[in-house]
Scaffold this motif. Structure first.
Motif, PDB file in Angstrom:
ATOM      1  N   VAL A  50       0.813  -1.340  -0.100  1.00 47.85           N
ATOM      2  CA  VAL A  50       0.137   0.012  -0.101  1.00 47.85           C
ATOM      3  C   VAL A  50       0.944   1.429   0.025  1.00 47.85           C
ATOM      4  CG1 VAL A  50      -1.673   1.288   1.337  1.00 47.85           C
ATOM      5  CG2 VAL A  50      -2.022  -1.017   1.210  1.00 47.85           C
ATOM      6  N   VAL A  51       1.949   1.272   0.850  1.00 50.73           N
ATOM      7  CA  VAL A  51       2.764   2.356   0.875  1.00 50.73           C
ATOM      8  C   VAL A  51       3.510   2.556  -0.441  1.00 50.73           C
ATOM      9  CG1 VAL A  51       5.041   3.280   1.988  1.00 50.73           C
ATOM     10  CG2 VAL A  51       3.170   2.107   3.300  1.00 50.73           C
ATOM     11  N   LEU A  52       3.916   1.397  -0.954  1.00 52.32           N
ATOM     12  CA  LEU A  52       4.801   1.541  -2.312  1.00 52.32           C
ATOM     13  C   LEU A  52       3.588   1.913  -3.408  1.00 52.32           C
ATOM     14  CD1 LEU A  52       6.692  -1.651  -2.451  1.00 52.32           C
ATOM     15  CD2 LEU A  52       7.641   0.584  -2.028  1.00 52.32           C
ATOM     16  N   ALA A  53       2.314   1.467  -3.502  1.00 50.87           N
ATOM     17  CA  ALA A  53       1.506   2.062  -4.442  1.00 50.87           C
ATOM     18  C   ALA A  53       1.193   3.642  -4.098  1.00 50.87           C
ATOM     19  CB  ALA A  53       0.140   1.225  -4.257  1.00 50.87           C
ATOM     20  N   THR A  54       1.314   4.144  -3.030  1.00 49.58           N
ATOM     21  CA  THR A  54       1.128   5.409  -2.902  1.00 49.58           C
ATOM     22  C   THR A  54       2.094   6.289  -3.395  1.00 49.58           C
ATOM     23  OG1 THR A  54      -0.162   5.035  -0.791  1.00 49.58           O
ATOM     24  CG2 THR A  54       0.723   7.259  -1.064  1.00 49.58           C
ATOM     25  N   PHE A  55       3.418   5.886  -3.180  1.00 53.81           N
ATOM     26  CA  PHE A  55       4.348   6.712  -3.716  1.00 53.81           C
ATOM     27  C   PHE A  55       4.557   6.432  -5.418  1.00 53.81           C
ATOM     28  CE2 PHE A  55       6.508   5.996   0.515  1.00 53.81           C
ATOM     29  CZ  PHE A  55       7.141   7.248   0.535  1.00 53.81           C
ATOM     30  N   LEU A  56       4.144   5.442  -5.867  1.00 50.90           N
ATOM     31  CA  LEU A  56       3.839   5.127  -7.321  1.00 50.90           C
ATOM     32  C   LEU A  56       2.820   6.093  -7.685  1.00 50.90           C
ATOM     33  CD1 LEU A  56       4.607   3.581 -10.042  1.00 50.90           C
ATOM     34  CD2 LEU A  56       2.957   1.748  -9.244  1.00 50.90           C
ATOM     35  N   ILE A  57       1.750   6.511  -7.162  1.00 48.41           N
ATOM     36  CA  ILE A  57       0.787   7.162  -7.709  1.00 48.41           C
ATOM     37  C   ILE A  57       1.148   8.577  -7.600  1.00 48.41           C
ATOM     38  CG2 ILE A  57      -1.552   8.056  -6.822  1.00 48.41           C
ATOM     39  CD1 ILE A  57      -2.441   5.195  -6.042  1.00 48.41           C
ATOM     40  N   VAL A  58       1.925   8.968  -6.477  1.00 47.07           N
ATOM     41  CA  VAL A  58       2.496  10.442  -6.568  1.00 47.07           C
ATOM     42  C   VAL A  58       3.526  10.460  -7.777  1.00 47.07           C
ATOM     43  CG1 VAL A  58       4.262  11.964  -5.385  1.00 47.07           C
ATOM     44  CG2 VAL A  58       2.302  10.650  -4.170  1.00 47.07           C
TER      45      VAL A  58
END
Length: 468
Positions: A50-58
């Motif tokens: 979830v954290v990695l996906a948040t960074f990826l979206i940014v």
């Protein structure tokens, strides 16, 4: 607006397309879908995802660039600014409020004293009010109450948005599994589902609370303060996400072809092919990587200075330098994975079914594509996720010694490099360094946790130990 596609933007979208193709391929192959299913069953790995996906979206929002429209000409034709912006810039516009110089997190006054003209015309040395931070307050006695009230309101708004999204997600899951909404929700809350949805939803709740806090407090205060030139530190930290992810992902895109082709070729064909490839990667490994990177970076800098007219603006120049750093890191880091693939290919080459295929006259290309490469995919997957963290940290180290990304580009390395002198002030300006380290630590920790789960799921030796 006029769409702009930078080189790194294109490569990032290509990489995402390759990941989507692999995901679709793995979904139809039991030997690939089963390990990924094991990864999905680990709570910490899913929280990290979830954290990695948040960074990826940014990073994706920051990779959608365009020229903003300024005005129409007299002939009615649209005119666009030479400045390049991203969708993330538009999203972060409310918190991008510059001051004159340093200001502490959530402060209402500048961090340094200035000469201020008093009401009676006299000059006094005092801490001036910020231009944007807490400028909406007429009475600073309510400063703390205002910060607390906005913080609680932002967190509550974020959690309400999360609750609505979570309800929709649970409803879709219940419909897919043909279960009652209340029963499925009860299973998730008790942690009885095969996929740790409780942990996933909890991680999403924390992220939504942070987003609500930033969206509510950011337009009125500098949440993490400002730097020497008055730029918002939180804005810099968020904008640096794209640089860190590109260093970790595009370098992998450059490294993989070298490592796979040469490692498999050396292990399968042996003979003079093996000798030549071993000589090549042994020679590269004997040279300190920092020297190769420094030499290549200095050559690139000389070329860019002598051909300045080839770059339309600073963003294009910084993008070329970032791409060059990714290529340099990729060329200098493929040797370790090449060694691993060579050794694994040497072992696979002696297995009976591959020997039988060779005896029947099957072409080498078919054997490599159907038997060798699929059986070394676990090593490739493990190496990719384990090397990502090291590459993210490499950017900070290279920028610290002035051979990293362009100084005009937001990156955690540039933030750390500029903050090293700020610690010598009295009192010390600590928030720039802490912000960069916190963002980097969060990304690297999430990547390491996810990498451990991938390694445990794809390593055949660990699977055999669990089975026995």
């Amino acid at each position: 607006m006029e769409i702009v596609l930078l080189k790194t933007d294109f490569l990032l979208f290509v990489l995402l397309g390759l990941i989507a193709c692999y995901w679709r391929y793995a979904a139809t192959r039991a030997h690939l879908s089963a390990p990924w299913g094991q990864v999905a069953e680990r709570p910490m790995a899913m929280a990290a995802a979830v954290v990695l996906a948040t960074f990826l979206i940014v990073a994706l929002l920051d990779s959608m660039h365009f020229h903003p429209r300024v005005a129409d000409s007299d002939a009615g034709q649209a005119r666009y600014s030479s400045q390049i912006k991203s969708v993330l810039d538009v999203v972060l516009t409310p918190i991008k409020n510059d001051e004159k110089t340093y200001s502490a997190p959530l402060a209402a006054h500048s961090f340094a004293k200035e000469t201020i003209e008093g009401p009676d015309g006299s000059a006094v040395r005092d801490y001036p009010r910020l231009v944007h931070g807490a400028s909406h307050l007429k009475d600073l006695d309510s400063h703390r109450r205002d910060v607390i009230a906005r913080t609680l309101g932002g967190v509550l708004a974020g959690l309400l948005a999360w609750a609505a999204l979570a309800a929709i997600a649970v409803a879709l899951l219940a419909k897919r599994a043909e279960l009652d909404f209340k029963n499925l929700l009860r299973q998730i809350m008790r942690g009885e589902s095969s996929v740790p949805w409780r942990v996933i939803l909890g991680a999403v709740a924390v992220i939504f609370a942070l987003i609500g806090f930033v969206a509510t407090v950011g337009p009125y205060y500098h949440i993490l303060g400002t730097d020497k030139v008055g730029a918002d530190v939180l804005y810099q930290g968020i904008k640096s996400v794209r640089t860190g992810l590109l260093i970790g992902t595009l370098t992998t895109l450059v490294m993989l072809p070298f490592a796979i082709v040469m490692g498999v070729a050396a292990g399968y064909f042996r003979g003079w092919v093996d000798d030549a490839i071993q000589y090549l990667y042994t020679t590269l490994s004997s040279i300190p990587g920092i020297l190769l990177i420094a030499a290549a970076a200095l050559m690139l800098e000389a070329y860019m200075n002598t051909h300045a007219d080839d770059f339309a603006n600073l963003a294009a120049r910084a993008d070329v330098r970032l791409l060059a750093i990714c290529m340099i890191l990729g060329v200098t880091t493929w040797t370790g994975l090449c060694r691993l693939l060579r050794g694994e290919t040497l072992k696979l080459r002696e297995i009976e079914y591959i020997q039988a295929a060779s005896a029947f006259g099957i072409q080498h290309s078919v054997i490599l594509a159907r038997h060798i490469v699929p059986n070394i995919m676990h090593i490739i997957m493990i190496s990719i996720v384990l090397d990502f963290s090291g590459l993210v940290l490499a950017e900070a180290v290279l920028t610290y010694v002035n051979i990293g990304v362009d100084p005009s580009m937001e990156s955690w390395g540039n933030m750390i490099n500029s903050a090293r002198l700020e610690l010598a002030r009295d009192p010390a300006v600590w928030w720039s360094l802490v912000t960069a380290v916190t963002f980097m630590f969060t990304l690297v920790l999430a990547a390491n946790i996810f990498a451990d789960a991938v390694r445990d799921a794809f390593d055949p030796r660990l699977r055999e130990m669990r089975a026995s």
